[in-house]
Design an enzyme around this catalytic site. Structure first.
Site, short mmCIF file in Angstrom:
data_model
loop_
_atom_site.label_atom_id
_atom_site.label_comp_id
_atom_site.label_asym_id
_atom_site.label_seq_id
_atom_site.Cartn_x
_atom_site.Cartn_y
_atom_site.Cartn_z
N ALA A 192 0.82 -1.21 0.00
CA ALA A 192 0.00 0.00 0.00
C ALA A 192 0.86 1.27 0.00
O ALA A 192 2.09 1.21 0.07
CB ALA A 192 -0.93 -0.02 1.20
N HIS A 193 0.18 2.41 -0.06
CA HIS A 193 0.88 3.68 -0.18
C HIS A 193 1.76 3.98 1.05
O HIS A 193 1.41 3.66 2.17
CB HIS A 193 -0.09 4.84 -0.44
CG HIS A 193 -1.21 4.97 0.55
ND1 HIS A 193 -2.29 5.79 0.32
CD2 HIS A 193 -1.43 4.41 1.76
CE1 HIS A 193 -3.11 5.73 1.35
NE2 HIS A 193 -2.61 4.90 2.23
#
Length: 338
Positions: A250-251
């Protein structure tokens, strides 16, 4: 066909061949065409003994050459060339690369679209229907197979291999000697939304993801893995990281050098993973935590808080007969009442 001499050169990029000086010129010229296990290998194939469990197969092997340790080299048949190394499995890994199938196409396919501002290095291969955006830079000797999309302002280093259907978003930086397998997505929009007063009526407010993905050198990423761009800061994958198929990063995640991640693992946003970690299959890692260097997480472990001490961690429940599992589940619930 690959000669023993060529095999030695490849192996010695990682470790010495201890009996190299003792091999005759005839043995060095011996040509091999592939790799087989000790039981099935023929005279034109190389084999190896990495696990003593298979020692019984060594005496009767028909392999033309065997990668072997000093401890077991006297058990190699007289008509088989013994290549003595400290770590046969590592030597096998090294030589497997020169037996691998090579790319059949070279050059730039006429159906590829390449923006005028893109900078393409020397001896780069670009396959059919690739799309290369504005200001993209691709390093020397990199290979892009069919249907690869590289968006604007992205940089790819030298000697990369990018398989079919890979998409790399804008403004990302990919290092040298990187292998991205089919269907990988780099730089997708991270999963960032702010709730409104009543999401069931007015929905969620999308947060534009303004960061990039930075990938180091000698990184391997498996098929259908997704690495999202950062929301503000970058998502960073260190050098020598290997990631299996179907992994979600994920980011704002940061993964340290030399870490290995197996399939179906999910890493939530803004988590930092240290160097040389080994993460088993289907591990879940929550967001906004730190995992220190040299941590091993066994398969299906759920990590919900930071890990500050190196070592091995587990939380998955091993399989057992259903009746036993039901009794154990009852006892587990009872423990929660104490």
């Amino acid at each position: 066909m690959i000669t023993i001499e060529q095999l030695i050169s490849q192996i010695e990029q990682r470790q010495p061949v201890l009996n190299k000086a003792e091999l005759s010129a005839e043995q060095r010229r011996l040509s091999l065409e592939g790799i087989g296990n000790l039981t099935m290998a023929n005279r034109q194939q190389l084999s190896f003994l990495a696990n003593p469990h298979y020692l019984s197969s060594l005496a009767n092997t028909d392999a033309g050459a065997v990668l072997i340790t000093e401890e077991h080299h006297e058990e190699v048949p007289n008509d088989t060339v013994a290549l003595i190394v400290a770590v046969p499995y590592l030597a096998y890994a090294s030589v497997s690369q020169i037996f691998a199938r090579q790319h059949s196409f070279s050059g730039i396919h006429p159906t590829a679209f390449i923006a005028d501002s893109a900078v393409i290095g020397n001896k780069v291969t670009i396959g059919a229907f690739c799309v290369i955006g504005e200001q993209v830079q691709i390093g020397d000797r990199s290979v892009l197979e069919a249907h690869v999309v590289i968006e604007d302002n992205t940089t790819i280093g030298t000697d990369g291999v990018i398989k079919s259907q890979v998409v790399i978003g804008h403004d990302c930086i990919i290092g040298s000697h990187v292998r991205l397998h089919a269907g990988v997505t780099i730089g997708s929009e991270g999963f960032g939304f702010a709730p409104t007063a009543n999401p069931s009526v007015t929905g969620w407010e999308r947060i534009a993801q303004l960061g990039r993905v930075l990938i180091g050198d000698h990184v391997r990423i498996g098929s259908q893995t997704c690495i999202d761009r950062g929301a503000i800061d970058d998502t960073v994958i260190g050098n020598h990281v290997i990631i299996d198929n179907l992994v979600q990063v994920a980011h704002n995640v940061r993964i340290g050098d030399g870490t290995a991640i197996a399939a179906h693992t999910g890493i939530a946003g803004s988590t930092t993973i240290g160097k040389r970690c080994i993460i088993g299959g289907a591990v879940g890692i929550t967001g906004h935590i730190d995992i220190t260097d040299d941590v091993t997480l066994s398969g299906m472990t759920m990590v919900t808080k930071s890990i500050t001490t190196a070592g091995s961690y587990s939380s998955g429940t091993a399989a057992m007969p259903t009746a036993n599992w039901r009794r154990a589940a009852v006892r587990f619930r009872q423990l929660g009442r104490d």
